[in-house]
Design an enzyme around this catalytic site. Structure first.
Site, PDB file in Angstrom:
ATOM      1  N   ASN A  11       0.841  -1.197   0.000  1.00 17.55           N
ATOM      2  CA  ASN A  11       0.000   0.000   0.000  1.00 17.55           C
ATOM      3  C   ASN A  11       0.880   1.252   0.000  1.00 17.55           C
ATOM      4  O   ASN A  11       2.108   1.151   0.058  1.00 17.55           O
ATOM      5  CB  ASN A  11      -0.942  -0.042   1.205  1.00 17.55           C
ATOM      6  CG  ASN A  11      -0.192   0.207   2.504  1.00 17.55           C
ATOM      7  OD1 ASN A  11       0.918  -0.275   2.695  1.00 17.55           O
ATOM      8  ND2 ASN A  11      -0.796   0.947   3.403  1.00 17.55           N
ATOM      9  N   CYS A  59       1.936   3.486   2.104  1.00 14.34           N
ATOM     10  CA  CYS A  59       2.937   3.734   3.148  1.00 14.34           C
ATOM     11  C   CYS A  59       3.818   2.529   3.420  1.00 14.34           C
ATOM     12  O   CYS A  59       4.669   2.570   4.318  1.00 14.34           O
ATOM     13  CB  CYS A  59       2.250   4.202   4.426  1.00 14.34           C
ATOM     14  SG  CYS A  59       1.546   5.858   4.277  1.00 14.34           S
ATOM     15  N   GLU A  68       3.328  -0.431   4.722  1.00 19.77           N
ATOM     16  CA  GLU A  68       3.169  -1.334   5.865  1.00 19.77           C
ATOM     17  C   GLU A  68       2.254  -2.521   5.578  1.00 19.77           C
ATOM     18  O   GLU A  68       2.066  -3.377   6.431  1.00 19.77           O
ATOM     19  CB  GLU A  68       2.630  -0.569   7.089  1.00 19.77           C
ATOM     20  CG  GLU A  68       1.133  -0.319   7.111  1.00 19.77           C
ATOM     21  CD  GLU A  68       0.698   0.863   6.266  1.00 19.77           C
ATOM     22  OE1 GLU A  68      -0.502   1.168   6.263  1.00 19.77           O
ATOM     23  OE2 GLU A  68       1.557   1.487   5.623  1.00 19.77           O
TER      24      GLU A  68
END
Length: 876
Positions: free
Chosen positions: A462, A464, A466
């Site tokens: 995704n 970011c 994570e």
């Protein structure tokens, strides 16, 4: 006591609670450094005696009258400083109440409003509370939490054994027409008390009921409904499912008590027409114009619904390759990323904010050097985070120093080669200059991937980083607030592991239910998500929790706490997921997963020497009963939701203990809540010390102690560390310790002072990979925007302090040259340790799209505005 009732400011009569009086007096005593439990007992007894002799349940006291009695009692016992603090506190609370009422357009504040800080109320009002066409609020904070909890409870009703057949052996009932509008506001669950803001009654709106009917139809199509829709709805209206009010209350209280808060799309969209509740999505892209444009369309739909998108562009042929259909030449992956970038700008996310993207290219792609330098010029691909995915084969070439082959994905032929060490340094150099790209490690991402054998390797994350996901997977996220489990009793501060464990299980049920009532933006996403049912339970408030426990963030004790908090998070979430599997069934791909062979999705399981819990028991339970969710934990950014809870973001150290916050009506000092508490407890709280710390970049280092308080300040300096007080290698160590016990991955920024070298960033990448991290993002202060908060570490060109730990020994044992400890001087440069100096270029100063401020900081892989709290991250 004769008195059992009290009159609140809004006129309600509620139960009298003497503990509130004791707590208020204790806070005033601690604020001026005059806490004495024996005297506190005397004052409280006197206040209660006066109340009992003056009032009765026929004539209950008003809260203002009680506060007047408290003031007189403090004077009686010569506690004049305490009385002054109490009066000031009382006036401040009155001011805050009035501000909250003005913000919310109400003439009173309820118990939910009181639990929220003024900043949290401002944030909820500006971003999350539903408004009508005239701009007036349709709900207050209590209404927001009711709106969400009343959606989340719907699956508990439809999975009730009274009507649900787990085995799917029922006859499929004919589809029935249902008009949600007809029943909106007329149906709910029995229970609750209109006078009790912490146990409210509720009714469903049309959007709730539409989701209820959609879930019923889905389960019915699988032969899992024992009754028809009309029979079920009659049972619902007759109160046959009212016992599920306790489930509603469980979800409601988790949020109201600020123990758990879901990701922003859930706060925005639960119980609304949009109905899209997830933040994270991954899309595929194939090497054809049709696929590229389909991905662009699907990305637009996701942005519109409130999500962010990750795409691996490695299947696209390189720039200059032949396009047979036209006889022309391909423009390459970076050019097609610009299409998504423009779409992101055009489509405003759910009417709230613009979207976010993760662009990934694998290290073997012929356009990899163009990709690495794609954001060299300020303004390029501003809606993208970029990450180079380093595949396992690269490391052999890197270690041996041999040329690394580049492969054309169109035909698998070798297109050329690169020097792996030069490419690795170029990644570090660009990260040094611009903050992009980050790095993803394919081998670490897939090492414990329990679906690898069936679905192949995960190659995308995704925005970011994570949440590594397969194409068309999504994940809904939420975070536990560690600080909510701090307990203070008789001067002792502890962490409540038992309550934390229980609430983790409740939060898992919340997130699992979200999958069933989510309104997915694309049918393929719904289908793929429900095959694995991944959820991402995370953490926030770590820094404040360590402050409260007097544990330095980067001490061995701090790392041990991080590891234990993450272990409990995953263990009890998985344990509850097993219970859910017993009741509702495992995720559909469970039989094809590594779970059936006893594999586990966390690295920590394979290191029994660090266990605090019985992982063998959990493994055996999964193999015997299955598990509802393929993955259960993720450490996601929590920028806005941690502001609602008034705690530090995610697992990050606090960025600043104090900073000046500038809003439309003026400016004020924003102070970390735990730091403020301990300043007051030690008699140190003053306008001067707040200003001194704010002007010191938010750090306590270098602050001159008031006379007689030198020892106290020295103790606090050891505990109250901010991001730039902590060496970058300890940031990596923190991420690694938590990552051991997380199913997906961790979003964390590795903060580096301005004076680090490119070589330091190379070492950071190597250290991260060898510690098993799945990815890493570094941010060298000043590489993206002007420095906003300048700490002693940044000013002096060396770390202001070191906490003793084992990190550098670990780095050395992994064969990594020790890092630069201070700013390199010109005369100290050697050929072995060059300090990279980029060509002069104007510094790229970003501007907040909400308030126009240039006071932006970088944490949790996100840009965040100091003044209004805006974050670029879709999760938060």
């Amino acid at each position: 006591m004769r008195v059992t009732k009290v009159v609140k400011r809004d006129g309600r009569v509620v139960e009298f609670d003497s503990f509130r009086i004791r707590r208020a007096i204790e806070m005033a005593m601690r604020e001026v450094g005059k806490f004495d439990e024996a005297i506190l007992d005397k004052v409280v007894k006197y206040v209660l005696d006066v109340i009992d002799s003056t009032f009765s349940d026929e004539r209950p006291p008003h809260v203002e009258e009680i506060q007047d009695i408290v003031e007189l009692a403090l004077m009686k016992y010569d506690l004049f400083e305490v009385a002054k603090a109490y009066i000031v506190y009382r006036k401040e609370r009155e001011k805050i109440r009035k501000e909250k009422m003005a913000i919310l357009g109400k003439d009173y504040v309820d118990d939910v409003d009181k639990r929220l800080s003024l900043n949290a109320v401002r944030l909820l009002a500006s971003r999350y509370l539903q408004k009508g066409p005239d701009g007036r609020f349709l709900e207050d904070p209590k209404g927001l939490f009711i709106r969400i909890a009343s959606l989340v409870v719907i699956p508990d009703i439809l999975y009730d054994p009274l009507i649900f057949d787990k085995e799917g052996e029922q006859e499929v009932h004919p589809t029935e027409y249902f008009n949600p509008e007809e029943w909106a506001g007329k149906v709910g669950l029995g229970g609750g008390d209109p006078e009790n803001h912490l146990a409210p009654p509720f009714v469903w709106n049309a959007h709730h009921l539409e989701r209820m009917k959609a879930l019923y139809d889905e389960l019915n199509s699988q032969g899992k409904m024992r009754v028809s829709w009309s029979q079920f709805f009659d049972m619902l209206r007759d109160g046959r499912f009212d016992h599920h009010y306790k489930d509603f209350l469980e979800y409601y209280r988790l949020m109201v008590d600020l123990k758990f808060i879901p990701n922003s799309p859930t706060l925005f969209n639960a119980g609304t027409m949009l109905g899209q509740l997830s933040a994270c999505f991954v899309l595929p892209i194939e090497d054809s114009l049709e696929s590229i444009m389909r991905s662009a369309t699907e990305a637009a739909m996701i942005f519109k619904s409130g999500g962010g998108v990750g795409i691996n562009y490695s299947k696209l042929r390189p720039q200059g390759d032949i396009v047979r259909s036209t006889g022309g030449q391909a423009s390459g992956p970076v050019s097609f990323m610009r299409i998504i970038d423009v779409i992101t700008d055009v489509v405003k996310q759910g009417g709230r904010r613009r979207g976010a993207n993760m662009g990934i290219l694998e290290i073997w792609h012929p356009d990899i050097m163009k990709f690495i330098e794609a954001k060299a010029k300020p303004g390029n691909l501003e809606n993208f985070n970029l990450s180079v995915m380093i595949t396992e084969d690269f490391w052999k070439y890197y270690e041996e120093g041999k040329d690394y082959p580049l492969i054309n994905p169109r035909n698998g032929e070798v297109w050329g080669s690169i020097d792996p060490r030069e490419a690795f340094r170029k990644i570090a150099e660009m990260a040094w200059r611009t903050g992009d790209p980050g790095v993803l490690f394919a081998d670490n991402i897939n090492r414990r991937n329990i679906l690898r054998e069936h679905l192949g390797e995960i190659k995308s994350t995704n925005p970011c980083g994570e949440e590594p996901l397969y194409p068309y997977e999504s994940c809904n996220l939420g975070s536990m607030n560690l600080y909510a489990y701090i307990r203070r009793e008789n001067g002792l501060v502890t962490f409540d592991w038992d309550e934390y464990s229980r609430d983790i299980r409740k939060a898992l049920r919340f997130l699992d239910n979200i999958i069933d009532v989510n309104k997915f933006p694309i049918p393929e996403i719904e289908k793929t998500t429900k095959r694995t049912r991944k959820v991402g339970l995370g953490l926030m408030g770590l820094a404040d929790t360590l402050f409260a426990l007097r544990i330095p963030y980067n001490s061995e004790e701090g790392f041990n706490f991080m590891r234990r908090a993450a272990e409990y998070l995953t263990y009890f979430a998985m344990l509850e997921s097993v219970e859910r599997a017993k009741e509702r069934g495992s995720f559909p791909l469970f039989p094809e997963s590594g779970y059936v062979r006893g594999e586990m999705p966390v690295e920590g399981f394979y290191h029994p020497e660090i266990w605090n819990l019985d992982w063998d028991y959990l493994r055996e339970q999964i193999m015997r009963n299955g598990i509802r969710n393929a993955e259960v934990t993720t450490i996601a950014p929590t920028g806005s939701i941690s502001m609602i809870a008034e705690v530090s973001s995610g697992i990050e150290p606090q960025f600043a203990l104090v900073f000046e916050k500038r809003v439309t009506v003026g400016s004020f000092f924003y102070v970390d809540a735990e730091f403020e508490r301990q300043l007051k407890e030690n008699g140190l709280y003053s306008e001067k010390i707040l200003r001194d710390i704010a002007e010191n970049g938010g750090s306590l280092y270098g602050i001159e102690a008031p006379e007689g308080k030198e020892d106290v300040i020295e103790r606090m300096k050891r505990i109250f560390l901010v991001a730039y007080d902590i060496p970058w290698w300890d940031h990596i160590r923190a991420e690694a310790e938590i990552s051991r016990w997380i199913c997906a991955a961790v979003s964390k920024t590795i903060n580096m002072p301005n004076w680090v070298s490119v070589s330091d960033i190379e070492k950071a990448y190597l250290f991260a990979h060898r510690l098993g991290l799945k990815g890493i993002t570094v941010y060298r202060d000043g590489s993206k925007s002007a420095q906003v908060l300048i700490t002693p570490t940044q000013r002096r060109g060396e770390y202001a302090s070191f906490i003793e730990n084992e990190t550098l020994k670990m780095m050395e044992s992994l064969g990594i040259e020790l890092p630069q400890l201070r700013k390199a001087k010109v005369e100290e440069k050697t050929q072995a340790q060059p300090v990279f100096k980029p060509p002069a270029q104007p510094n790229h100063v970003e501007t907040c799209p909400e308030c126009g401020s240039t006071r932006l900081i970088h944490k949790e892989d996100c840009v965040t505005c100091l003044d209004c709290g805006w974050s670029a991250c879709v999760v938060t």
